[in-house]
Write a protein that holds these residues in place. Structure first.
Motif, PDB file in Angstrom:
ATOM      1  N   MET A  25      33.541  22.902  32.688  1.00  0.00           N
ATOM      2  CA  MET A  25      32.924  23.804  31.805  1.00  0.00           C
ATOM      3  C   MET A  25      32.374  22.933  30.610  1.00  0.00           C
ATOM      4  O   MET A  25      31.281  23.139  30.264  1.00  0.00           O
ATOM      5  N   ALA A  38      32.800  29.688  26.924  1.00  0.00           N
ATOM      6  CA  ALA A  38      34.011  28.839  26.599  1.00  0.00           C
ATOM      7  C   ALA A  38      34.485  28.985  25.215  1.00  0.00           C
ATOM      8  O   ALA A  38      34.724  28.121  24.437  1.00  0.00           O
ATOM      9  N   CYS A  40      37.266  29.565  23.928  1.00  0.00           N
ATOM     10  CA  CYS A  40      38.316  28.952  23.329  1.00  0.00           C
ATOM     11  C   CYS A  40      38.363  27.473  23.696  1.00  0.00           C
ATOM     12  O   CYS A  40      39.414  26.705  23.303  1.00  0.00           O
ATOM     13  N   GLY A  41      37.104  26.760  23.718  1.00  0.00           N
ATOM     14  CA  GLY A  41      37.063  25.329  24.056  1.00  0.00           C
ATOM     15  C   GLY A  41      38.015  24.836  24.978  1.00  0.00           C
ATOM     16  O   GLY A  41      38.095  23.580  24.827  1.00  0.00           O
ATOM     17  N   GLY A  42      38.189  25.395  25.940  1.00  0.00           N
ATOM     18  CA  GLY A  42      38.914  24.781  27.126  1.00  0.00           C
ATOM     19  C   GLY A  42      40.446  24.883  27.267  1.00  0.00           C
ATOM     20  O   GLY A  42      41.312  24.090  27.688  1.00  0.00           O
ATOM     21  N   ALA A  44      42.342  27.466  27.852  1.00  0.00           N
ATOM     22  CA  ALA A  44      42.909  28.435  28.916  1.00  0.00           C
ATOM     23  C   ALA A  44      43.423  29.680  28.160  1.00  0.00           C
ATOM     24  O   ALA A  44      44.544  29.976  28.205  1.00  0.00           O
ATOM     25  N   VAL A  45      42.506  30.245  27.220  1.00  0.00           N
ATOM     26  CA  VAL A  45      42.850  31.435  26.362  1.00  0.00           C
ATOM     27  C   VAL A  45      42.100  32.550  26.634  1.00  0.00           C
ATOM     28  O   VAL A  45      42.424  33.724  26.716  1.00  0.00           O
ATOM     29  N   CYS A  46      40.905  32.161  26.839  1.00  0.00           N
ATOM     30  CA  CYS A  46      39.659  33.116  26.600  1.00  0.00           C
ATOM     31  C   CYS A  46      39.316  33.878  27.847  1.00  0.00           C
ATOM     32  O   CYS A  46      38.330  34.940  27.951  1.00  0.00           O
ATOM     33  N   ALA A  47      39.086  33.200  28.952  1.00  0.00           N
ATOM     34  CA  ALA A  47      38.458  33.424  30.324  1.00  0.00           C
ATOM     35  C   ALA A  47      36.923  33.860  29.933  1.00  0.00           C
ATOM     36  O   ALA A  47      36.502  34.171  30.855  1.00  0.00           O
ATOM     37  N   CYS A  49      34.645  31.334  30.649  1.00  0.00           N
ATOM     38  CA  CYS A  49      34.049  30.116  31.458  1.00  0.00           C
ATOM     39  C   CYS A  49      34.354  30.400  32.738  1.00  0.00           C
ATOM     40  O   CYS A  49      34.224  29.481  33.440  1.00  0.00           O
ATOM     41  N   LEU A  85      38.300  29.779  36.591  1.00  0.00           N
ATOM     42  CA  LEU A  85      37.950  29.271  35.261  1.00  0.00           C
ATOM     43  C   LEU A  85      37.310  27.827  35.189  1.00  0.00           C
ATOM     44  O   LEU A  85      38.085  26.743  35.597  1.00  0.00           O
ATOM     45  N   CYS A  87      37.021  25.957  32.917  1.00  0.00           N
ATOM     46  CA  CYS A  87      37.579  24.743  31.967  1.00  0.00           C
ATOM     47  C   CYS A  87      39.059  24.142  32.794  1.00  0.00           C
ATOM     48  O   CYS A  87      39.435  23.216  32.446  1.00  0.00           O
TER      49      CYS A  87
HETATM   50  S1  FES Z   1      37.190  28.076  28.059  1.00  0.00           S
HETATM   51 FE1  FES Z   1      38.610  29.323  27.475  1.00  0.00          FE
HETATM   52  S2  FES Z   1      39.837  29.773  29.119  1.00  0.00           S
HETATM   53 FE2  FES Z   1      38.268  28.365  30.090  1.00  0.00          FE
END
Ligand code: FES
Lengths: 107, 409
Positions: A25, A38, A40-42, A44-47, A49, A85, A87
């Protein structure tokens, strides 16, 4: 540095030299590859990426964690067996030549 | 607390002194225009000391990010406001997620992550979009109105309490309760004292509303309680986790939507770009969260002596993170003071970062995207019809009033 290729939905491809230890990511973001949002900036919240990993590479990655599995159920573009994902994929020399496809939408 | 920077350096090479600044980041004058003080703190050093409240401060992106991402050293369980729970009794029972550290935090966080997951947002999406269209239609028909109560508050109030599964009665307590919670993170100034003095009815409402019997089946609240059946959390923990959504789920989005509308009203070039391409709505909201940073600050407490930015912060000290200053740090952002709806905004700390990053961020983005999409499609011009008025809160930055006129598209 590890070579990673991103293929856009229109089949345009971009190859970047990614820093080992970063995530796929972050490699996309730092090298200006569009289509990986991305939000949520990596963390693991947003999906947003989401990538499709080229079939030759899926088995070479760490397995999908339970958290990643749950997030992948919420991707905007269709989830496929090779969905990941980006990230959660760490760049490392063993992944030299990795190819990932970017879905047509992230949200 | 130890006077910092005075006793250091006994063993030869003395580390750089930590600049002591007289800034009060919880003063009304600061809220009126925080940007010069943000810049002063960022330029002074990676770590500063604020004599007014005897706390360390970080205002650069790199240090804010580092503190957020080292939760074992910079802990939350001693409170994320000025009050140190190791020394003072908290004003309410501590949050099981915001004011908790791993491993306890890991379990409760997992539950809220599932309740507010991307998959859940997909199911909510159409309803949230339709509600935003209806609200904007109504406002276009009215023409002139106050965008804070009539849009920034009215829209979240029309979708979030129902999604949570709240009873229709008593919802008027929600915004006052949230404003109390965010004022209470601040120092014992007038804003905090007054909020706590007036808190009893709001607290009583929230405590009752968090009980399982009072939550509609299918909502976020009932889903949280269901996790106590499968053993992920205890029945006693469930109401406190519901409370987290009541504390942090509504007012924050009110401020976020208010920030976005205020940006679009101020920057007509960006409004024109959004109208030309409504698909930019989601990023335009995200950029407003960076640009205005509705949640301005949070504290952490050090669990050990720790080196940060070339200096040592002793154990047991409060560290104040300036999220809004980090989001405009020129070391991290190009043209940080421009609102640019096409900016690659990933990495901003407006929702925090790391294990405590806002668990409701997907709800916030969905609401923001819904409102801005409806605006882009239905409104031709947004003009401010009077001076906006600021609302004062120890943690949240936003407006009390934003009189505007909408011209139909
Ligand atoms: S950047 Fe948000 S889940 Fe990967």
């Amino acid at each position: 540095m590890t070579t990673i290729t991103f293929i856009h939905p229109d089949n345009r491809s971009e190859t970047v030299e990614a820093e080992d230890g970063a995530t796929v990511m972050l490699a996309a973001l730092t090298h200006g590859v569009d289509g990986i949002v991305a939000e949520c900036g990596g963390n693991a919240v947003c999906a947003t990426c989401h990538v499709y990993v080229d079939d030759a590479w899926t088995s070479k990655l760490e397995p999908v964690s339970d958290d990643e599995d749950a997030l992948l159920d919420g991707t905007a573009a269709e989830r496929r067996p090779n969905s990941r994902l980006s990230c959660q994929i760490k760049v490392q020399p063993a992944l030299a030549g990795l190819v990932v496809r970017i879905p047509d939408r992230q949200s | 607390m130890n006077p910092p920077g005075l006793s250091a350096g006994a063993a030869g090479t003395s580390p750089p002194a930590i600049p002591h600044l007289g800034i009060d980041p919880f003063a009304i004058s600061f809220f009126d225009d925080p940007y010069p003080a943000h810049q002063q703190m960022r330029e002074a050093a990676p770590v500063v000391y604020l004599d007014r409240w005897n706390v360390y401060g970080v205002a650069r992106y790199a240090e804010v990010y580092a503190v957020l991402n080292d939760p074992l050293t910079f802990c939350s369980s001693r409170g994320v406001g000025l009050s140190d729970f190791a020394k003072e009794t908290p004003w309410r029972p501590p949050s099981l997620i915001l004011e908790a550290d791993p491993p306890a935090h890991t379990r409760t966080r997992a539950v809220l992550s599932k309740v507010l997951s991307p998959a859940v947002m997909k199911r909510l999406r159409d309803g949230f979009m339709a509600a935003a269209e209806a609200k904007v239609d109504e406002l276009v028909a009215r023409g002139s109105f106050d965008a804070i109560p009539d849009l920034a508050e009215a829209y979240p109030l029309s979708v979030f309490p129902d999604a949570l599964g709240l009873q229709p009665e008593g919802r008027e307590h929600l915004i006052p309760y949230a404003s109390l919670v965010f004022n209470a993170f601040g120092p014992p100034n007038e804003l905090r004292q007054q909020a706590i003095e007036r808190s009893a009815p709001h607290q009583a409402y929230v405590t009752a509303q968090c009980q399982r019997d009072n939550l509609t089946p299918g909502g976020f609240g009932a889903c949280i309680h269901a996790f106590s059946d499968s053993g992920e959390i205890t029945p006693a923990e469930a109401p406190l986790l519901v409370r987290s959504l009541l504390s942090a789920g509504l007012d924050t989005t009110v401020y976020g939507i208010g920030a976005a509308v205020y940006c679009l009203a101020r920057f007509p070039d960006q409004w024109a770009r959004l109208r030309a391409d409504p698909a930019l709505a989601r990023n335009a909201f995200e950029e407003a969260v960076r640009f205005e940073s509705p949640v301005q600050t949070f504290f952490r407490t050090t669990t050990r002596d720790v080196e940060l930015g070339g200096v040592v912060i002793p154990e047991g000290e409060k560290v104040l993170m300036f999220l809004g200053a980090a989001n405009r740090d020129p070391r991290r952002w190009e043209r940080p003071d421009s609102y640019d709806i096409t900016r690659k905004v990933s990495g901003h700390v407006g929702f925090g970062s790391g294990i405590h990053m806002c668990v409701g961020q997907l709800v916030a983005r969905l609401e923001g995207e819904a409102v801005l999409t409806a605006l882009a499609r239905k409104v031709g011009a947004i003009t401010m019809s009077d001076e906006p008025k600021r609302r004062y809160n120890n943690t949240l930055r936003g407006l009390e009033s934003l009189p505007v006129t909408f011209t139909p598209a």
